[in-house]
Write a protein that holds these residues in place. Structure first.
Motif, PDB file in Angstrom:
ATOM      1  N   SER A  18       0.802  -1.230   0.000  1.00 16.44           N
ATOM      2  CA  SER A  18       0.000   0.000   0.000  1.00 16.44           C
ATOM      3  C   SER A  18       0.830   1.274   0.000  1.00 16.44           C
ATOM      4  O   SER A  18       0.574   2.193   0.787  1.00 16.44           O
ATOM      5  CB  SER A  18      -0.941   0.006   1.219  1.00 16.44           C
ATOM      6  OG  SER A  18      -0.189  -0.149   2.413  1.00 16.44           O
ATOM      7  N   ASN A  20       0.751   3.713  -1.903  1.00 17.54           N
ATOM      8  CA  ASN A  20      -0.037   4.896  -2.252  1.00 17.54           C
ATOM      9  C   ASN A  20      -0.629   5.572  -1.028  1.00 17.54           C
ATOM     10  O   ASN A  20      -1.071   6.725  -1.087  1.00 17.54           O
ATOM     11  CB  ASN A  20      -1.168   4.522  -3.218  1.00 17.54           C
ATOM     12  CG  ASN A  20      -0.649   4.129  -4.587  1.00 17.54           C
ATOM     13  OD1 ASN A  20       0.406   4.588  -5.007  1.00 17.54           O
ATOM     14  ND2 ASN A  20      -1.386   3.286  -5.290  1.00 17.54           N
ATOM     15  N   ASP A  21      -0.649   4.864   0.091  1.00 21.53           N
ATOM     16  CA  ASP A  21      -1.184   5.401   1.343  1.00 21.53           C
ATOM     17  C   ASP A  21      -0.053   6.083   2.106  1.00 21.53           C
ATOM     18  O   ASP A  21       0.576   5.492   2.991  1.00 21.53           O
ATOM     19  CB  ASP A  21      -1.809   4.268   2.164  1.00 21.53           C
ATOM     20  CG  ASP A  21      -2.521   4.757   3.405  1.00 21.53           C
ATOM     21  OD1 ASP A  21      -2.380   5.947   3.739  1.00 21.53           O
ATOM     22  OD2 ASP A  21      -3.211   3.955   4.044  1.00 21.53           O
ATOM     23  N   SER A  34       7.861   9.582  -5.750  1.00 23.55           N
ATOM     24  CA  SER A  34       6.898   8.630  -5.197  1.00 23.55           C
ATOM     25  C   SER A  34       6.767   8.795  -3.688  1.00 23.55           C
ATOM     26  O   SER A  34       7.603   9.411  -3.027  1.00 23.55           O
ATOM     27  CB  SER A  34       7.331   7.200  -5.514  1.00 23.55           C
ATOM     28  OG  SER A  34       8.485   6.862  -4.755  1.00 23.55           O
ATOM     29  N   ASN A  35       5.725   8.187  -3.139  1.00 24.58           N
ATOM     30  CA  ASN A  35       5.560   8.168  -1.685  1.00 24.58           C
ATOM     31  C   ASN A  35       6.714   7.443  -1.003  1.00 24.58           C
ATOM     32  O   ASN A  35       7.150   7.829   0.078  1.00 24.58           O
ATOM     33  CB  ASN A  35       4.237   7.501  -1.309  1.00 24.58           C
ATOM     34  CG  ASN A  35       3.032   8.339  -1.689  1.00 24.58           C
ATOM     35  OD1 ASN A  35       3.151   9.547  -1.889  1.00 24.58           O
ATOM     36  ND2 ASN A  35       1.885   7.699  -1.791  1.00 24.58           N
ATOM     37  N   GLN A  83      -4.192  16.081  -2.150  1.00 18.40           N
ATOM     38  CA  GLN A  83      -4.557  14.900  -2.933  1.00 18.40           C
ATOM     39  C   GLN A  83      -5.875  14.294  -2.467  1.00 18.40           C
ATOM     40  O   GLN A  83      -6.637  13.765  -3.275  1.00 18.40           O
ATOM     41  CB  GLN A  83      -3.434  13.872  -2.864  1.00 18.40           C
ATOM     42  CG  GLN A  83      -2.183  14.297  -3.616  1.00 18.40           C
ATOM     43  CD  GLN A  83      -0.981  13.434  -3.302  1.00 18.40           C
ATOM     44  OE1 GLN A  83      -1.108  12.252  -2.984  1.00 18.40           O
ATOM     45  NE2 GLN A  83       0.206  14.017  -3.369  1.00 18.40           N
ATOM     46  N   TYR A 107       2.080  17.405  -5.641  1.00 17.94           N
ATOM     47  CA  TYR A 107       2.935  16.259  -5.322  1.00 17.94           C
ATOM     48  C   TYR A 107       4.321  16.710  -4.864  1.00 17.94           C
ATOM     49  O   TYR A 107       4.774  17.816  -5.196  1.00 17.94           O
ATOM     50  CB  TYR A 107       3.063  15.347  -6.550  1.00 17.94           C
ATOM     51  CG  TYR A 107       1.737  14.940  -7.131  1.00 17.94           C
ATOM     52  CD1 TYR A 107       1.009  13.889  -6.562  1.00 17.94           C
ATOM     53  CD2 TYR A 107       1.182  15.610  -8.211  1.00 17.94           C
ATOM     54  CE1 TYR A 107      -0.224  13.516  -7.070  1.00 17.94           C
ATOM     55  CE2 TYR A 107      -0.059  15.242  -8.732  1.00 17.94           C
ATOM     56  CZ  TYR A 107      -0.764  14.201  -8.158  1.00 17.94           C
ATOM     57  OH  TYR A 107      -1.986  13.843  -8.659  1.00 17.94           O
TER      58      TYR A 107
END
Length: 296
Positions: A79, A81-82, A254-255, A179, A186
């Motif tokens: 996960s 994206n979290d 990216s995260n 977001q 971002y």
């Protein structure tokens, strides 16, 4: 099911002067994991032996640190994206009893305050003005210039409580809220600093700050209360640092990149505080983020 009699018997042996016996007991308790923690904490509270208490503290820390690494590995695999969850896992390194729901309630309240100020006809700069107003004027967030390298600047719970943080954590809070409200903001992994990019998601082609290669309209400096700037400002910044331009310094990251940078900031902070053992543990956490790149 954990056998309470067995675990309590092991805990009673923690005062053994034979180092081999102690290491064996310690390793077994660590292998039991988080289920052993309540028994260890109870034993600590009842003990009057400082050596036993220190040994219990070290065992509990090893168990909790192992849990953090496991959670971080699971996050990057399932996960990433979290972003908020990734930040909360990192915070658990320093705050193992972190109340996650309390943190989520605080940041969701800020998100709601932003949402109440938005409307569909707004232009990108107007979105930023709303975010800046809510975050920096209403809620009072600021860059922690007085204690820039302090570890608390890298933990989302302490930043949300103190309203002070480093560029990365302020950008993370800013970007996460944006977001969640479908605003295309971002993080950008700029050397020596961390900033935000507002990407074009509506086909806008003419803008005074435009960086068309990546569809970026402009950049945002959350550490300076949401100041807008353009690609040429990044060019000048890199020139001052004598660093050659690279696309990663201009485009969203990216995260996982953000959490990795958060951990590197923490490792640096603990080094400055003369805590190399904590810095080494943070390096282990960084290794957890590389799991996707390892051969299966």
């Amino acid at each position: 099911m954990i056998d309470s009699n067995t675990i309590n018997a092991m805990i009673r042996l923690l005062d053994d002067t034979d180092q081999d016996v102690f290491r064996h007991i310690s390793d077994n308790l660590v292998q039991l994991g988080k289920d052993a923690v309540p028994f260890l904490e109870d034993a600590w509270s009842k003990s009057f032996d400082p050596i036993v208490q220190t040994r219990i503290e070290n065992i509990v820390h090893k168990i909790q640190f192992g849990t953090v690494k496991e959670l971080l590995t699971q996050w990057v695999l399932s996960s990433p994206n979290d972003l908020l969850t990734g930040c909360l896992i990192v915070a658990r390194y320093q705050y193992p009893d972190l109340e996650e729901e309390k943190v989520r309630t605080i940041i969701n309240k800020i998100k709601k305050d932003v949402w109440l100020e938005l409307h569909e006809q707004m232009e990108p700069e107007e979105h930023v003005l709303v975010l800046n107003k809510v975050l920096f004027e209403i809620h009072g967030f600021n860059g922690n210039t007085a204690n820039f390298h302090a570890p608390q600047n890298s933990f989302i719970n302490t930043v949300l409580e103190s309203k002070k943080g480093n560029p990365l954590l302020l950008c993370i809070i800013y970007a996460w809220i944006a977001q969640q409200l479908d605003l295309p903001i971002y993080g950008v992994n700029l050397p020596e600093h961390f900033v935000l990019a507002y990407q074009d998601n509506k086909g806008i082609t003419h803008h005074k700050y435009t960086y068309p290669e990546a569809g970026i309209l402009f950049y945002i400096n959350a550490f300076s209360r949401g100041t807008l700037f353009g690609r040429q400002d990044i060019d000048q910044f890199l020139k001052k640092l004598d660093i050659a331009p690279n696309h990663v310094f201009y485009e969203p990251c990216s995260n996982v990149d953000m959490v990795r940078r958060m951990l590197r900031n923490l490792a640096f902070s603990f080094d400055k505080l003369g805590q190399p053992e904590k810095s080494a543990e943070i390096e282990e956490m960084i290794e957890c983020l590389e799991v996707r790149e390892r051969p299966s």
